[in-house]
Design an enzyme around this catalytic site. Structure first.
Site, PDB file in Angstrom:
ATOM      1  N   CYS A  92       0.819  -1.210   0.000  1.00  8.58           N
ATOM      2  CA  CYS A  92       0.000   0.000   0.000  1.00  8.58           C
ATOM      3  C   CYS A  92       0.864   1.276   0.000  1.00  8.58           C
ATOM      4  O   CYS A  92       1.478   1.594  -1.010  1.00  8.58           O
ATOM      5  CB  CYS A  92      -0.960  -0.042   1.183  1.00  8.58           C
ATOM      6  SG  CYS A  92      -2.363   1.074   1.033  1.00  8.58           S
ATOM      7  N   ARG A 125     -12.427   6.469  -2.008  1.00 13.86           N
ATOM      8  CA  ARG A 125     -11.549   5.408  -1.508  1.00 13.86           C
ATOM      9  C   ARG A 125     -11.875   4.064  -2.128  1.00 13.86           C
ATOM     10  O   ARG A 125     -13.050   3.677  -2.259  1.00 13.86           O
ATOM     11  CB  ARG A 125     -11.659   5.328   0.013  1.00 13.86           C
ATOM     12  CG  ARG A 125     -10.789   4.246   0.654  1.00 13.86           C
ATOM     13  CD  ARG A 125     -10.813   4.363   2.168  1.00 13.86           C
ATOM     14  NE  ARG A 125     -10.183   5.594   2.620  1.00 13.86           N
ATOM     15  CZ  ARG A 125      -8.868   5.745   2.797  1.00 13.86           C
ATOM     16  NH1 ARG A 125      -8.039   4.728   2.576  1.00 13.86           N
ATOM     17  NH2 ARG A 125      -8.375   6.898   3.202  1.00 13.86           N
ATOM     18  N   HIS A 207      -3.711  -5.908   1.787  1.00 15.21           N
ATOM     19  CA  HIS A 207      -3.466  -6.156   3.200  1.00 15.21           C
ATOM     20  C   HIS A 207      -3.979  -7.553   3.534  1.00 15.21           C
ATOM     21  O   HIS A 207      -4.474  -8.264   2.675  1.00 15.21           O
ATOM     22  CB  HIS A 207      -4.193  -5.116   4.062  1.00 15.21           C
ATOM     23  CG  HIS A 207      -3.811  -3.702   3.760  1.00 15.21           C
ATOM     24  ND1 HIS A 207      -2.607  -3.158   4.138  1.00 15.21           N
ATOM     25  CD2 HIS A 207      -4.484  -2.724   3.093  1.00 15.21           C
ATOM     26  CE1 HIS A 207      -2.552  -1.889   3.741  1.00 15.21           C
ATOM     27  NE2 HIS A 207      -3.674  -1.602   3.101  1.00 15.21           N
TER      28      HIS A 207
END
Length: 250
Positions: A92, A125, A207
């Site tokens: 990320c 997002r 993640h």
């Protein structure tokens, strides 16, 4: 190799999303094969050793990301490790920091240039489960299993010709490379790139931690760190990992 040395880089600023777990996964999978393995934590302001066997970086917010980039650029240790061919896993914000530039705190910030990539900001997002098919580019040539993770980012990352995607998105957004700062788009996103592979660097927005959810990727990095082929690693039978993958991929 008698001992594996794993670098956990800047967890004090790039440790927001539990990506420290990637170093733990590498250590445990090494120890389960009878190999001594230790994690070397490098915090902000400390020099990055260039002689470790494998390095991991995680995610973080804008301010932390800027601090990480400034420190790693000034220190130079991680760049020298990459030049020496040491495997590096970046997640990320870590992906963005290793690129040419990224946008954070309302400005464009210089990255380390280890990945031919630039990152701008999305209007909305990208968050949720992401699944991709590995491209098997570069050092990930031995990856054959689907990749799974959880993305949570505001970055739109476009790869240049020097980098290849880690995977092709089948679910989720990935790099958002086709859409830049125009916001989340239509179903065309399903064919976009996820992550990046360049030299000894593997980077992703996944993640999870990503190595807990993708043991084949973990073993690929272990094998690279040990200087052997992945097929030379003793297979590990961990049913709970197989169950987790079946749930996530299903």
């Amino acid at each position: 190799m008698t001992e594996l040395h794993i670098g956990l880089i800047l967890p004090d600023v790039l440790g927001t999303y539990g990506d420290d777990g990637n170093a733990l996964v590498l250590r445990q999978r090494a120890r389960m094969r009878g190999l001594s393995a230790e994690i070397h934590t490098v915090k902000l302001g400390e020099a990055v050793p260039t002689g470790l066997d494998v390095y991991t970086l995680g995610g973080g917010e804008d301010t932390a990301q800027i601090l990480a980039a400034e420190h790693l650029l000034a220190d130079g240790g991680l760049s020298r490790a990459a030049e020496a061919g040491r495997p590096i896993l970046a997640i990320c914000a870590g992906l963005q920091v290793l690129g040419e530039s990224f946008r954070a705190g309302g400005r464009v910030v210089d990255g380390l240039g280890l990945i031919d990539a630039t990152t701008t900001a999305l209007h909305k997002r990208a968050i949720g489960e992401v699944t991709s098919t590995p491209t098997r580019a570069g050092l990930t040539a031995d990856l054959t299993e689907p990749l799974t993770g959880f993305e949570n980012h505001m970055g739109a990352t476009v790869l240049g010709p020097g980098a290849a995607p880690l995977g092709t998105v089948r679910r989720g957004m990935g790099n958002c490379d086709r859409h830049g700062a125009e916001g989340l788009p239509d179903a065309d996103a399903q064919t976009s790139a996820e992550g990046a592979v360049q030299g000894s660097v593997v980077a992703t927005y996944m993640h999870g931690p990503v190595l807990a959810r993708n043991p084949q990727l973990a073993d690929l990095l272990l094998a690279r760190a040990m200087g052997i082929a992945p097929v030379e690693l003793e297979p590990l039978d961990i049913p709970v990992v197989d169950k987790l993958r079946a749930e996530r991929l299903g």
